[in-house]
Design an enzyme around this catalytic site. Structure first.
Site, PDB file in Angstrom:
ATOM      1  CD  GLU A  36      33.370  -4.472  25.306  1.00 15.38           C
ATOM      2  OE1 GLU A  36      33.037  -3.271  25.772  1.00 15.38           O
ATOM      3  OE2 GLU A  36      32.662  -5.195  25.426  1.00 15.38           O
ATOM      4  CG  ASP A  38      40.523 -11.682  23.594  1.00  9.74           C
ATOM      5  OD1 ASP A  38      40.371 -12.409  24.583  1.00  9.74           O
ATOM      6  OD2 ASP A  38      40.149 -11.735  22.394  1.00  9.74           O
ATOM      7  CB  SER A  83      42.302 -21.703  25.895  1.00  9.55           C
ATOM      8  OG  SER A  83      43.645 -21.324  26.161  1.00  9.55           O
ATOM      9  CG  LEU A  84      43.491 -22.335  20.136  1.00 13.66           C
ATOM     10  CD1 LEU A  84      42.615 -22.289  18.943  1.00 13.66           C
ATOM     11  CD2 LEU A  84      45.036 -23.204  19.545  1.00 13.66           C
ATOM     12  CD  GLU A 113      41.746 -27.084  11.580  1.00 12.63           C
ATOM     13  OE1 GLU A 113      41.002 -26.670  12.583  1.00 12.63           O
ATOM     14  OE2 GLU A 113      42.186 -27.891  11.502  1.00 12.63           O
ATOM     15  CE  LYS A 115      39.540 -19.254  18.949  1.00  7.24           C
ATOM     16  NZ  LYS A 115      38.281 -19.433  19.804  1.00  7.24           N
ATOM     17  CG  ASP A 117      31.807 -17.638  18.924  1.00 10.75           C
ATOM     18  OD1 ASP A 117      32.427 -18.096  19.894  1.00 10.75           O
ATOM     19  OD2 ASP A 117      31.369 -16.333  18.801  1.00 10.75           O
ATOM     20  NE  ARG A 136      37.835 -24.403  27.052  1.00  3.52           N
ATOM     21  CZ  ARG A 136      38.591 -23.595  26.638  1.00  3.52           C
ATOM     22  NH1 ARG A 136      39.676 -23.693  26.071  1.00  3.52           N
ATOM     23  NH2 ARG A 136      38.351 -22.290  27.087  1.00  3.52           N
ATOM     24  CE1 TYR A 225      38.476 -28.092  18.382  1.00  2.00           C
ATOM     25  CE2 TYR A 225      36.771 -27.098  17.326  1.00  2.00           C
ATOM     26  CZ  TYR A 225      37.450 -27.308  18.363  1.00  2.00           C
ATOM     27  OH  TYR A 225      36.856 -26.938  19.825  1.00  2.00           O
ATOM     28  CE  LYS A 312      39.959 -14.429  20.494  1.00  2.00           C
ATOM     29  NZ  LYS A 312      38.299 -14.410  21.099  1.00  2.00           N
ATOM     30  CB  CYS A 406       5.963   7.065  31.915  1.00  2.28           C
ATOM     31  SG  CYS A 406       5.629   5.876  30.813  1.00  2.28           S
ATOM     32  CB  CYS A 409       1.199   6.305  31.257  1.00  2.00           C
ATOM     33  SG  CYS A 409       2.310   6.104  32.411  1.00  2.00           S
ATOM     34  CB  CYS A 424       6.822   4.085  34.250  1.00  2.00           C
ATOM     35  SG  CYS A 424       5.157   4.312  34.242  1.00  2.00           S
ATOM     36  CB  CYS A 430       2.346   2.193  32.338  1.00  2.00           C
ATOM     37  SG  CYS A 430       3.342   2.730  31.409  1.00  2.00           S
TER      38      CYS A 430
HETATM   39  S1  IVH Z   1      42.007 -26.475  17.974  1.00  2.24           S
HETATM   40  C1  IVH Z   1      44.998 -27.307  21.701  1.00  2.24           C
HETATM   41  N1  IVH Z   1      40.450 -25.565  16.162  1.00  2.24           N
HETATM   42  O1  IVH Z   1      38.760 -22.324  20.419  1.00  2.24           O
HETATM   43  C2  IVH Z   1      44.109 -26.679  20.661  1.00  2.24           C
HETATM   44  N2  IVH Z   1      40.026 -24.875  18.390  1.00  2.24           N
HETATM   45  O2  IVH Z   1      40.320 -20.839  22.099  1.00  2.24           O
HETATM   46  C3  IVH Z   1      42.773 -27.070  20.567  1.00  2.24           C
HETATM   47  N3  IVH Z   1      37.614 -23.600  18.284  1.00  2.24           N
HETATM   48  O3  IVH Z   1      38.561 -24.697  23.057  1.00  2.24           O
HETATM   49  C4  IVH Z   1      41.830 -26.178  19.717  1.00  2.24           C
HETATM   50  N4  IVH Z   1      37.327 -23.591  16.255  1.00  2.24           N
HETATM   51  O4  IVH Z   1      36.567 -24.578  21.286  1.00  2.24           O
HETATM   52  C5  IVH Z   1      40.703 -25.643  17.495  1.00  2.24           C
HETATM   53  N5  IVH Z   1      39.166 -24.872  14.391  1.00  2.24           N
HETATM   54  C6  IVH Z   1      39.331 -24.945  15.763  1.00  2.24           C
HETATM   55  C7  IVH Z   1      38.516 -24.362  16.590  1.00  2.24           C
HETATM   56  C8  IVH Z   1      38.774 -24.243  17.928  1.00  2.24           C
HETATM   57  C9  IVH Z   1      36.995 -23.164  17.512  1.00  2.24           C
HETATM   58  C10 IVH Z   1      37.403 -23.100  19.888  1.00  2.24           C
HETATM   59  C11 IVH Z   1      37.646 -24.433  20.701  1.00  2.24           C
HETATM   60  C12 IVH Z   1      38.712 -24.199  21.828  1.00  2.24           C
HETATM   61  C13 IVH Z   1      39.136 -22.477  21.671  1.00  2.24           C
HETATM   62  C14 IVH Z   1      40.422 -22.230  21.890  1.00  2.24           C
END
Ligand code: IVH
Length: 670
Positions: A36, A38, A83-84, A113, A115, A117, A136, A225, A312, A406, A409, A424, A430
């Site tokens: 949501e 994104d 970020s990515l 790789e 991702k 969480d 970060r 990573y 994703k 309720c 009760c 309630c 209750c």
């Molecule tokens: S590479 C410049 N690799 O995703 C690229 N990030 O949305 C740096 N994350 O801040 C990130 N798994 O917290 C990379 N295999 C992975 C990852 C990863 C999770 C997170 C990371 C980053 C965020 C970017």
């Protein structure tokens, strides 16, 4: 869309996204799923592309949300933490590959790789030793959480300096496995503390704890990573990661070198299913150009590298049938509707229930019994109904109506103007509310009575052994032993723990009573001004509101509590059992060494927690304050004192005392 309409929508989106960023990064309490979120970002990006005149530098599309909090020292990242770019579509992954190959004019190898969480961390090593670990933050600077990071077993603290570059940075994701997460939430439920929404929030929240000892107890993991530095051993990401693994960093063996985009797609498809067998959450796959030379040719946009992209996974969505709606009554009387569903498999677990939040949500969905509903599991533990398949609605099916009375009760429910929830009002009789009050009373921050979790309170209540907090002090071992699930040992433990609670100080007792609006701080203030419970009971609104921090709302609630005959009776019984109802009989001042001193606490400590220091200050006659002013007597500073505080202290020439000096001052051996 007209420019004026676009401006209005853009502003609305920015406010909304900033609010979600704050909830996600700072509070660790997201309200919406990543998907949501994104969607909102996508809409904003599309509008900004269409109306470039409306782009501003502070738009959330140009900035990374920030996790920075004021308790930590901030450090600038030597290499910004970007970020990515991300996508949910395979088509866009192919477009990414086309762009990349065109730009470098060659075939390209990719590293795929998972991702992870969790919460990202950047660790700098110098001569093989951890120099600093920083979150970060806003991507430019983050919080220094080094003492916390050093407690994580997966992270090498020392590496043979002869085998690594003199200085390098590794980045990874701090995560909690689902089983550790479940255990943590079980403990929190037993302690009556708010649950974490998902493992990511739990990991991020844990990193920001001020006490490394608690961090150590939470079994965090870290997957690496990324490695950065001036003289890295190889000119490609894959070999550098393999080497980092040999140095002792946990680089998961799911990492794959792919010769082309076909192999990348295979990796994505494999993990879309296989992720369910992992012991931790991932939310996608990251695809990186392997060659570092190509990486630097491709470069970066303001926010993310052009040489990597995240694919994703969509929050899984399935459909099932709505069997009925139940209405649950919470501890404070809040009514929550819960959907009972035909059991269905979703993201590896069988789902039978979904939350519906409140009446507005039910009306918004226009929910009918027997409807085919779509359910989704985002990052949250509890799945939710996101829509109804109207093409499948049976003729004459009945609409779900909210209840008026309720279910526990039978009392007429109340919904206050401007609030979304029904509640309630039968506070005293209750059952779930009674049990909720008992659970609060025994919880760790209140009377800290061991062995009485939610289930045991429920059991004792259903057996008629307790119906209010005073009954706890009349429990006998022989009543407990015969109960299923208890036995000799637990029974003895409960009785001992109930007895121990007689030592709880007066202000803790006031907090434990569960008077509405009387939290820990208010309870302390009250205990100081009204030295015995009888003084407090006798106080009228004028006397109460004369106290700093006590407004008419709190005063009204205190008066209502003590006017109630049943509450009076409970207090009388607790008193006769020996509960502390006055300041001084316990928790009495240890000394008056800090009399009249106003002390600000900052940073992380070794010997006691911050909460303990607050108590120590108060018990020695001092007063703890959260902000530095000309009235501040001195600052008790641990490690990592916030830079803003430091500056203000210097400005106002307020003394700074370290932990050891402070303990000496109050006469505690360090
Ligand atoms: S590479 C410049 N690799 O995703 C690229 N990030 O949305 C740096 N994350 O801040 C990130 N798994 O917290 C990379 N295999 C992975 C990852 C990863 C999770 C997170 C990371 C980053 C965020 C970017």
């Amino acid at each position: 869309m007209k420019q004026s309409e676009a401006r209005e929508r853009i502003e609305k989106l920015r406010t909304e996204i900033n609010d979600h960023n704050h909830r996600y990064y700072v509070l660790n309490q997201p309200e919406i799923s990543d998907f949501e979120y994104d969607l909102l970002i996508n809409e904003l990006e599309t509008l900004e592309k269409k109306f470039p005149g409306l782009i501003t530098e502070d738009s959330p599309t140009r900035r990374i949300g920030s996790d920075v909090t004021k308790e930590f020292v901030q450090y600038e990242h030597k290499y910004p933490m970007l970020s990515l770019g991300n996508t949910y579509s395979e088509e866009e992954i192919r477009e990414f590959d086309n762009r990349v190959r065109k730009a470098v004019n060659s075939e390209v190898e990719y590293v795929c790789e998972l991702k992870f969480d969790g919460a990202s961390i950047s660790i700098t090593y110098h001569n093989g030793l951890i120099q600093r670990a920083v979150t970060r933050g806003d991507g430019i600077k983050g919080d220094d959480v080094t003492p916390n990071i050093k407690t994580i077993r997966d992270i090498p603290v020392r590496i043979d300096k002869n085998i690594v570059p003199e200085e390098f940075v590794v980045r990874g994701e701090i995560i909690l496995t689902r089983s550790v997460f479940d255990r943590l939430n079980e403990e929190r439920a037993a302690d009556g503390v708010q649950l974490f929404a998902n493992p990511r929030n739990a990991a991020a929240g844990t990193l920001k704890l001020l006490d490394p000892k608690i961090v150590a107890s939470r079994s965090l993991d870290c997957f690496f990573y990324f490695i950065l530095g001036e003289d890295l051993p190889f000119d490609n990401h894959f070999d550098n990661m393999k080497l980092a693994f040999e140095w002792g960093f946990k680089v998961p063996d799911s990492i794959r070198l792919c010769r082309n985009i076909v192999e990348v797609m295979e990796f994505i498809n494999h993990w879309d299913t296989a992720r369910r067998n992992l012991p931790y959450d991932i939310d996608g796959v990251v695809i990186k150009v392997n060659s570092l030379t190509f990486q630097s040719e491709l470069g970066y946009t303001a926010k993310s590298p052009r040489w990597a992209i995240a694919f994703k996974f969509k929050a899984e969505r399935v459909s099932t049938r709505l069997l009925s709606v139940a209405f649950q009554v919470g501890r404070t009387g809040n009514i929550t509707p819960v959907a009972n569903l035909e059991p269905v498999l979703l993201a590896g677990t069988t789902v039978k229930r979904a939350s519906l939040h409140n009446e507005d949500q039910i009306n918004l969905l226009d929910l009918h019994i027997n409807d085919t509903v779509f359910i989704e599991k985002g990052g949250e533990i509890i799945p939710k109904i996101v829509g109804v398949d109207l093409t499948n609605r049976a003729n004459g099916s009945s609409k779900v109506n909210f209840i008026s009375y309720c279910p526990e009760c039978g009392t007429l429910l109340i919904k206050n103007e401007g609030e979304a929830n029904h509640y309630c009002p039968n506070y005293l009789h209750c059952p779930p509310q009674i049990k909720g009050r008992i659970e609060h009373f025994v919880s760790r921050k209140a009377m800290d009575i061991d062995g009485l979790g939610e289930e045991t309170v429920d059991l004792l209540f259903s057996k008629g052994l307790i119906s209010n907090i005073a009954d706890l002090y009349e429990l006998k071992k022989e009543n407990l032993v015969p109960l299923e699930r208890l036995g000799e040992k637990s029974a003895a433990n409960i009785i001992k723990s109930v007895n121990d609670s007689l030592n709880a100080p007066y202000h803790t007792v006031l907090f434990a009573l569960g008077i509405r609006h009387v939290g820990e701080t208010v309870a302390k203030t009250l205990a100081k001004k009204f030295r015995t419970i009888d003084e407090l009971i006798a106080a009228d609104a004028e006397q109460l509101t004369a106290v700093n921090e006590i407004g008419p709302k709190i005063a009204g609630s205190i008066i209502a509590y003590f006017e109630d005959e049943e509450n009076k009776e409970i207090i009388r019984r607790l008193k006769s059992r020996g509960i502390r109802f006055s300041e001084g009989t316990t928790g009495s001042a240890l000394s008056d060494k800090l009399n009249g001193r106003i002390i600000v606490i900052s940073g992380v400590f070794n010997k006691h927690t911050r909460d303990e220091y607050k108590e120590i200050i108060e018990k020695n006659g001092g007063k703890n304050s959260s902000s530095i002013s000309a009235n501040t007597s001195f600052i008790l500073a641990g490690e990592n004192m916030g830079p803003a505080k430091k500056e203000r202290a210097l400005d106002l020439e307020v003394d700074i005392m370290n932990e050891e000096e402070f303990l000496k001052l109050i006469g505690e051996e360090s």
